[in-house]
Design a protein around this motif. Structure first.
Motif, mmCIF file in Angstrom:
data_model
loop_
_atom_site.group_PDB
_atom_site.id
_atom_site.type_symbol
_atom_site.label_atom_id
_atom_site.label_comp_id
_atom_site.label_asym_id
_atom_site.label_seq_id
_atom_site.Cartn_x
_atom_site.Cartn_y
_atom_site.Cartn_z
ATOM 1 N N VAL A 240 0.836 -1.206 0.000
ATOM 2 C CA VAL A 240 0.000 0.000 0.000
ATOM 3 C C VAL A 240 0.871 1.256 0.000
ATOM 4 C CG1 VAL A 240 -1.658 1.338 1.372
ATOM 5 C CG2 VAL A 240 -2.008 -1.107 1.035
ATOM 6 N N GLN A 241 1.971 1.241 0.754
ATOM 7 C CA GLN A 241 2.869 2.402 0.799
ATOM 8 C C GLN A 241 3.504 2.664 -0.567
ATOM 9 O OE1 GLN A 241 3.340 4.464 3.712
ATOM 10 N NE2 GLN A 241 3.894 5.694 1.957
ATOM 11 N N VAL A 242 3.950 1.606 -1.238
ATOM 12 C CA VAL A 242 4.539 1.743 -2.578
ATOM 13 C C VAL A 242 3.523 2.348 -3.539
ATOM 14 C CG1 VAL A 242 5.379 0.464 -4.595
ATOM 15 C CG2 VAL A 242 6.267 -0.088 -2.322
ATOM 16 N N LEU A 243 2.298 1.823 -3.532
ATOM 17 C CA LEU A 243 1.266 2.304 -4.455
ATOM 18 C C LEU A 243 0.844 3.733 -4.128
ATOM 19 C CD1 LEU A 243 -0.962 -0.903 -4.762
ATOM 20 C CD2 LEU A 243 0.799 -0.084 -6.343
ATOM 21 N N THR A 244 0.770 4.061 -2.850
ATOM 22 C CA THR A 244 0.415 5.425 -2.429
ATOM 23 C C THR A 244 1.478 6.416 -2.899
ATOM 24 O OG1 THR A 244 -0.772 4.602 -0.499
ATOM 25 C CG2 THR A 244 -0.100 6.907 -0.451
ATOM 26 N N ASP A 245 2.746 6.072 -2.666
ATOM 27 C CA ASP A 245 3.855 6.947 -3.074
ATOM 28 C C ASP A 245 3.907 7.098 -4.594
ATOM 29 O OD1 ASP A 245 4.499 7.193 -0.417
ATOM 30 O OD2 ASP A 245 6.238 5.847 -0.498
ATOM 31 N N MET A 246 3.611 5.996 -5.295
ATOM 32 C CA MET A 246 3.722 5.996 -6.751
ATOM 33 C C MET A 246 2.615 6.820 -7.420
ATOM 34 S SD MET A 246 4.102 2.646 -9.148
ATOM 35 C CE MET A 246 2.362 2.327 -9.364
ATOM 36 N N THR A 247 1.441 6.857 -6.806
ATOM 37 C CA THR A 247 0.305 7.542 -7.442
ATOM 38 C C THR A 247 0.045 8.936 -6.873
ATOM 39 O OG1 THR A 247 -1.223 6.429 -5.912
ATOM 40 C CG2 THR A 247 -0.864 5.379 -8.057
ATOM 41 N N ARG A 248 0.841 9.345 -5.886
ATOM 42 C CA ARG A 248 0.631 10.654 -5.252
ATOM 43 C C ARG A 248 0.672 11.770 -6.298
ATOM 44 N NH1 ARG A 248 3.899 10.179 -1.164
ATOM 45 N NH2 ARG A 248 2.276 9.743 0.344
ATOM 46 N N GLY A 249 -0.381 12.583 -6.322
ATOM 47 C CA GLY A 249 -0.433 13.703 -7.259
ATOM 48 C C GLY A 249 -0.785 13.314 -8.687
ATOM 49 N N GLY A 250 -1.030 12.025 -8.925
ATOM 50 C CA GLY A 250 -1.347 11.563 -10.277
ATOM 51 C C GLY A 250 -2.848 11.440 -10.516
#
Length: 198
Positions: free
Chosen positions: A80-90
């Motif tokens: 979840v942390q990886v996906l949250t960081d990856m999609t932040r602002g997208g």
């Protein structure tokens, strides 16, 4: 007889392993610079955002393209942390629902398929990924999708596409991973939604 090593996955793991430390160090350096109000600037904020995005992508690629042993596990919180960081602002939103701990190999396949969905969702949208007792379900919805039928056919038909570029390599990797896990993928592709079950 032991299983033949997956050289492509080992190369993926090695590249991600070697890149993650220097990118993390750059991020730490930028963070220290931003603590000094005198040097804080919009340019520095942009660098910090870019470093965070690169770090998240490498962590994602490490799972999607790296080696994954049958006994390796990964925590839901890490995913979840990886996906949250990856999609932040997208423009893409991902809702990941799963048990607390998962086989890394299963997450590898889910990440490869997530990239397939990302390819189709060029203008953004929402993806819900659920791991339940019967298996995995990935539901994607968007106002419009960019579907290349030949690429999507590769996922459920056991043949390689006539031509594939680096930007679509995840499509070519999915069938082998499905076979390695003895799974079968069902894909329901519509004009504004995609459902994948495996």
């Amino acid at each position: 007889m032991s299983e033949k090593p997956d050289l492509a996955a080992l190369i993926g793991s090695r590249i991600c392993h070697d890149l993650i430390s220097p990118i993390g160090a750059i991020g730490n350096g930028v963070e220290l610079m931003m603590m000094d109000r005198a040097s804080a600037s919009p340019e520095l904020a942009l660098i910090a955002e870019s470093v965070a995005s690169a770090n998240a992508r490498i962590r994602f690629f490490r799972v999607a393209f790296g080696a994954a042993g049958s006994d390796q596990r990964i925590a839901r919180s890490e995913v979840v942390q990886v996906l949250t960081d990856m999609t932040r602002g997208g423009r893409l939103q991902i809702d990941w629902q799963s048990p607390v701990e998962l086989p890394r190999r299963e997450v590898k396949l889910a990440f490869l398929l997530l990239q397939c969905l990302e390819t189709a969702m060029a203008w953004g949208g929402r993806i819900r990924i659920t791991r339940s007792e019967p298996g995995w379900t990935m539901d994607a919805a968007a106002a419009r999708l960019k579907i290349d039928p030949a690429l999507w056919e590769v996922l459920t038909e056991p043949h390689a596409p006539p031509e594939i570029g680096a930007g679509q390599v995840h499509f070519a990797l999915v069938p082998g991973e499905l076979q390695a896990q003895s799974r079968r993928l069902m894909a329901d592709v519509k004009a504004d939604s995609i459902r994948l079950t495996f």
